[in-house]
Motif scaffolding. Structure first.
Motif, mmCIF file in Angstrom:
data_model
loop_
_atom_site.group_PDB
_atom_site.id
_atom_site.type_symbol
_atom_site.label_atom_id
_atom_site.label_comp_id
_atom_site.label_asym_id
_atom_site.label_seq_id
_atom_site.Cartn_x
_atom_site.Cartn_y
_atom_site.Cartn_z
ATOM 1 N N ALA A 3 17.009 -1.789 -16.136
ATOM 2 C CA ALA A 3 15.584 -2.010 -15.906
ATOM 3 C C ALA A 3 15.273 -1.834 -14.422
ATOM 4 C CB ALA A 3 15.206 -3.418 -16.360
ATOM 5 N N PRO A 4 14.073 -1.341 -14.095
ATOM 6 C CA PRO A 4 13.714 -1.175 -12.679
ATOM 7 C C PRO A 4 13.618 -2.525 -11.984
ATOM 8 C CG PRO A 4 11.813 -0.789 -14.091
ATOM 9 C CD PRO A 4 13.006 -0.880 -14.996
ATOM 10 N N LEU A 5 13.978 -2.536 -10.714
ATOM 11 C CA LEU A 5 13.926 -3.750 -9.915
ATOM 12 C C LEU A 5 12.651 -3.756 -9.079
ATOM 13 C CD1 LEU A 5 17.607 -3.931 -8.564
ATOM 14 C CD2 LEU A 5 16.670 -4.855 -10.685
ATOM 15 N N LYS A 6 11.986 -4.886 -9.070
ATOM 16 C CA LYS A 6 10.832 -5.046 -8.194
ATOM 17 C C LYS A 6 11.347 -5.432 -6.810
ATOM 18 C CE LYS A 6 7.281 -7.246 -9.840
ATOM 19 N NZ LYS A 6 6.379 -8.363 -10.251
ATOM 20 N N VAL A 7 11.015 -4.630 -5.800
ATOM 21 C CA VAL A 7 11.600 -4.774 -4.467
ATOM 22 C C VAL A 7 10.576 -5.319 -3.480
ATOM 23 C CG1 VAL A 7 12.719 -3.568 -2.552
ATOM 24 C CG2 VAL A 7 13.153 -2.826 -4.910
ATOM 25 N N ALA A 77 5.895 -16.356 -4.615
ATOM 26 C CA ALA A 77 5.938 -16.988 -5.933
ATOM 27 C C ALA A 77 5.160 -16.158 -6.945
ATOM 28 C CB ALA A 77 5.366 -18.399 -5.851
ATOM 29 N N GLN A 78 4.095 -15.520 -6.493
ATOM 30 C CA GLN A 78 3.318 -14.658 -7.380
ATOM 31 C C GLN A 78 4.000 -13.308 -7.585
ATOM 32 O OE1 GLN A 78 -0.688 -13.950 -6.055
ATOM 33 N NE2 GLN A 78 -1.237 -12.732 -7.844
ATOM 34 N N LEU A 79 4.578 -12.754 -6.523
ATOM 35 C CA LEU A 79 5.212 -11.440 -6.622
ATOM 36 C C LEU A 79 6.468 -11.473 -7.481
ATOM 37 C CD1 LEU A 79 5.106 -8.472 -5.585
ATOM 38 C CD2 LEU A 79 6.616 -9.197 -3.716
ATOM 39 N N GLN A 80 7.312 -12.488 -7.301
ATOM 40 C CA GLN A 80 8.572 -12.641 -8.031
ATOM 41 C C GLN A 80 9.427 -11.365 -8.006
ATOM 42 O OE1 GLN A 80 10.159 -15.356 -9.613
ATOM 43 N NE2 GLN A 80 8.649 -16.415 -8.307
ATOM 44 N N PRO A 81 9.880 -10.965 -6.833
ATOM 45 C CA PRO A 81 10.715 -9.754 -6.737
ATOM 46 C C PRO A 81 12.109 -9.980 -7.315
ATOM 47 C CG PRO A 81 10.635 -10.874 -4.629
ATOM 48 C CD PRO A 81 9.668 -11.601 -5.524
ATOM 49 N N ASP A 82 12.742 -8.897 -7.733
ATOM 50 C CA ASP A 82 14.131 -8.943 -8.192
ATOM 51 C C ASP A 82 15.105 -8.688 -7.050
ATOM 52 O OD1 ASP A 82 13.429 -9.072 -11.081
ATOM 53 O OD2 ASP A 82 12.642 -7.058 -10.683
ATOM 54 N N LEU A 83 14.627 -8.008 -6.008
ATOM 55 C CA LEU A 83 15.457 -7.641 -4.857
ATOM 56 C C LEU A 83 14.645 -7.872 -3.597
ATOM 57 C CD1 LEU A 83 17.875 -6.178 -3.426
ATOM 58 C CD2 LEU A 83 16.707 -4.016 -3.940
ATOM 59 N N VAL A 84 15.204 -8.644 -2.665
ATOM 60 C CA VAL A 84 14.542 -8.895 -1.389
ATOM 61 C C VAL A 84 15.447 -8.359 -0.287
ATOM 62 C CG1 VAL A 84 13.643 -10.615 0.220
ATOM 63 C CG2 VAL A 84 13.350 -10.928 -2.252
ATOM 64 N N ALA A 106 16.580 -13.721 -7.190
ATOM 65 C CA ALA A 106 16.418 -12.422 -6.533
ATOM 66 C C ALA A 106 17.674 -12.084 -5.729
ATOM 67 C CB ALA A 106 15.197 -12.444 -5.614
ATOM 68 N N VAL A 107 18.113 -10.853 -5.817
ATOM 69 C CA VAL A 107 19.226 -10.384 -4.993
ATOM 70 C C VAL A 107 18.748 -10.329 -3.545
ATOM 71 C CG1 VAL A 107 20.780 -8.461 -4.516
ATOM 72 C CG2 VAL A 107 20.181 -9.026 -6.882
ATOM 73 N N ARG A 108 19.530 -10.927 -2.637
ATOM 74 C CA ARG A 108 19.153 -10.986 -1.221
ATOM 75 C C ARG A 108 20.049 -10.037 -0.426
ATOM 76 N NH1 ARG A 108 18.506 -16.612 -2.829
ATOM 77 N NH2 ARG A 108 20.666 -17.061 -2.284
ATOM 78 N N VAL A 109 19.421 -9.045 0.190
ATOM 79 C CA VAL A 109 20.141 -8.005 0.926
ATOM 80 C C VAL A 109 19.694 -8.023 2.381
ATOM 81 C CG1 VAL A 109 20.500 -5.513 1.170
ATOM 82 C CG2 VAL A 109 20.434 -6.554 -1.107
ATOM 83 N N GLY A 379 24.093 2.190 -7.013
ATOM 84 C CA GLY A 379 25.117 1.651 -7.908
ATOM 85 C C GLY A 379 25.585 0.273 -7.488
ATOM 86 N N ARG A 380 25.745 0.068 -6.183
ATOM 87 C CA ARG A 380 26.181 -1.248 -5.691
ATOM 88 C C ARG A 380 25.144 -2.323 -6.003
ATOM 89 N NH1 ARG A 380 29.728 -2.803 -1.397
ATOM 90 N NH2 ARG A 380 30.161 -5.014 -1.744
ATOM 91 N N LEU A 381 23.879 -1.995 -5.851
ATOM 92 C CA LEU A 381 22.826 -2.977 -6.115
ATOM 93 C C LEU A 381 22.717 -3.303 -7.594
ATOM 94 C CD1 LEU A 381 20.106 -1.682 -3.622
ATOM 95 C CD2 LEU A 381 21.522 -3.734 -3.400
ATOM 96 N N HIS A 382 22.852 -2.286 -8.437
ATOM 97 C CA HIS A 382 22.826 -2.542 -9.883
ATOM 98 C C HIS A 382 23.998 -3.436 -10.294
ATOM 99 C CE1 HIS A 382 19.463 -0.327 -11.497
ATOM 100 N NE2 HIS A 382 19.812 0.778 -10.862
ATOM 101 N N ALA A 383 25.200 -3.151 -9.771
ATOM 102 C CA ALA A 383 26.372 -3.956 -10.108
ATOM 103 C C ALA A 383 26.211 -5.390 -9.628
ATOM 104 C CB ALA A 383 27.621 -3.317 -9.493
ATOM 105 N N LEU A 384 25.663 -5.558 -8.447
ATOM 106 C CA LEU A 384 25.441 -6.894 -7.910
ATOM 107 C C LEU A 384 24.455 -7.662 -8.765
ATOM 108 C CD1 LEU A 384 25.848 -8.973 -5.659
ATOM 109 C CD2 LEU A 384 24.132 -7.740 -4.305
ATOM 110 N N ARG A 385 23.400 -6.999 -9.166
ATOM 111 C CA ARG A 385 22.387 -7.650 -10.006
ATOM 112 C C ARG A 385 22.974 -8.086 -11.343
ATOM 113 N NH1 ARG A 385 17.593 -10.407 -10.253
ATOM 114 N NH2 ARG A 385 16.389 -9.816 -12.090
ATOM 115 N N SER A 386 23.887 -7.293 -11.894
ATOM 116 C CA SER A 386 24.442 -7.588 -13.217
ATOM 117 C C SER A 386 25.396 -8.768 -13.205
ATOM 118 C CB SER A 386 25.153 -6.354 -13.769
ATOM 119 O OG SER A 386 26.310 -6.053 -13.001
#
Length: 423
Positions: A3-7, A77-84, A106-109, A379-386
């Protein structure tokens, strides 16, 4: 397909890719995210810079935010990103606890840009050596042990390494800094991802050796290493070059040129301060040799990569070449006399020049290909998210630091906001 990540990207500044290498790298990251189909919001507390890029024209939402203000809490809180993505550790310190509180999954990078604490340690070392003897040779020879010892006692290092440990992943532009963090500071490889500049080949340069002239250098004058390099060039290197090439010209371009830099302009000496270059690649394609006499710094250098793209050989120091690959497309020199000698030789010898140009093209393809690094990052971000929960369990030190530092940072920010409201 995942699924696409909201960044959400929280910028230390608004991107200025035509003025800074950091801005260029940020735009490369944003391009990777967009090609994955990930919607992006870019937020920053910074004022708009003179060379700011219009992100909205690229389909990226732009949101101004404030420091030490609970309005950010409502926004995220309103945006609720998957990746920051935190653009440099100072931004993670300011907003990391708020992200953790309102978007814990949210994944923190961390986009480090370069190791600020390494740059500071080198600057302090340079200043100390120059104070002892302004003509000290071998300013650039520091072992990994010496670098660690110079950095370990600095508050800036503690803050920066702390931010790296608190994040789920840190993007490192230099392979040398990856090694330093792993070997010197014991950072687990799982927390680091080597992500250098990611470029695609330019059309083959059309200007030959004979059609090019002048030495050139490019760099934002707000960046301390660039200003020091121009001073060293003016005081020690350029006089030695002009003594051997009386008609040579040094063309210096840089955004945010201060009066002290403009004062160095001296056409009679062939030393030209030209201000900002709207198209840095254009001026590099016309020059014969790029000079980058960097005596301190960190990360990898955008000007040197752009020179490779333009087929322009370069002369730099071990600091400039660090982490960028071998063999060097030009020459690497350790003191002012050697720097001038190899610069003149490269400028005068078409065979040596052509060999350096070819090495630059080879290095570009081997180490900086956009497609290769973009796929690796996604690929690294997808693996981290999973497996985010598992990765965080394995990073107990990061959890401990998030607990203690975020609590203190949170209360400080709330105190500042409350004080501001009362005044």
């Amino acid at each position: 397909m995942a699924a696409p990540l909201k960044v959400l990207v929280i910028g230390y500044t608004w991107p200025e890719p035509a003025a800074t290498a950091a801005g260029g790298h940020m735009m490369q990251l944003l391009r990777v995210f967009q090609q994955q189909g990930w919607p992006i919001t870019f937020a920053s507390p910074a004022q708009s810079g003179q060379h700011r890029l219009d992100l909205a024209a690229l389909g990226i939402d732009q949101v101004p935010i404030a420091l030490n203000c609970s309005s950010f809490d409502r926004f995220i809180a309103q945006l609720q990103p998957d990746l920051v993505v935190f653009d440099r550790f100072l931004i993670e310190e300011q907003f990391g606890w708020r992200v953790q509180q309102h978007c814990p999954q949210a994944v923190r990078v961390l986009e480090t840009s370069d190791l600020h604490s390494l740059r500071q340690a080198r600057q302090q070392r340079l200043n100390a050596l120059l104070k002892q003897n302004p003509s000290t040779p071998g300013l650039f020879q520091h072992s990994a042990t010496e670098l660690y010892e110079a950095m370990a006692g600095q508050t800036l290092t503690l803050r920066e390494v702390g931010a790296i440990l608190r994040c789920d992943l840190s993007l490192m532009i230099s392979s040398a800094e990856v090694a330093l963090l792993q070997q010197g500071f014991g950072i687990p490889p799982s927390l680091l991802h080597h992500c250098p500049f990611m470029v695609e080949p330019l059309p083959a340069p059309t200007r030959t050796f004979a059609e090019r002239r002048d030495f050139v250098t490019v760099g934002n004058f707000r960046h301390g290493p660039n200003w020091d390099a121009v001073l060293w060039l003016k005081q020690a290197i350029w006089p030695a070059i002009r003594a051997r090439l009386p008609g040579a010209r040094m063309q210096i371009y840089g955004a945010y040129t201060p009066a002290k830099a403009s004062a160095l302009h001296n056409p009679e000496q062939g030393f030209h301060i030209n201000g900002w270059a709207e198209d840095a690649l254009h001026v590099m394609q016309r020059a014969r040799v790029l000079l980058a006499p960097l005596r301190f710094g960190a990360g990898i250098k955008g000007k040197l990569l752009e020179a490779m793209q333009c087929g322009t050989p370069s002369v730099t120091t071990p600091i400039g070449a660090e982490g960028m690959g071998d063999p060097w497309p030009g020459a690497v020199a350790g003191n002012a006399g050697e720097f001038a000698t190899v610069a003149v030789a490269l400028y005068q010898d078409p065979v040596r020049w052509a060999g350096a140009q070819a090495r630059g093209f080879t290095l570009l393809g081997q180490a900086y290909g956009y497609a290769t690094h973009a796929a690796a990052l996604a690929g690294r971000l997808h693996a981290l998210r999973s497996d985010l929960a598992g990765e965080r369990r394995r990073n107990f030190t990061g959890a401990l630091l998030r607990h203690h530092l975020h609590q203190s940072t949170r209360y400080m920010a709330q105190w500042i906001e409350a004080k501001r409201e009362r005044s």
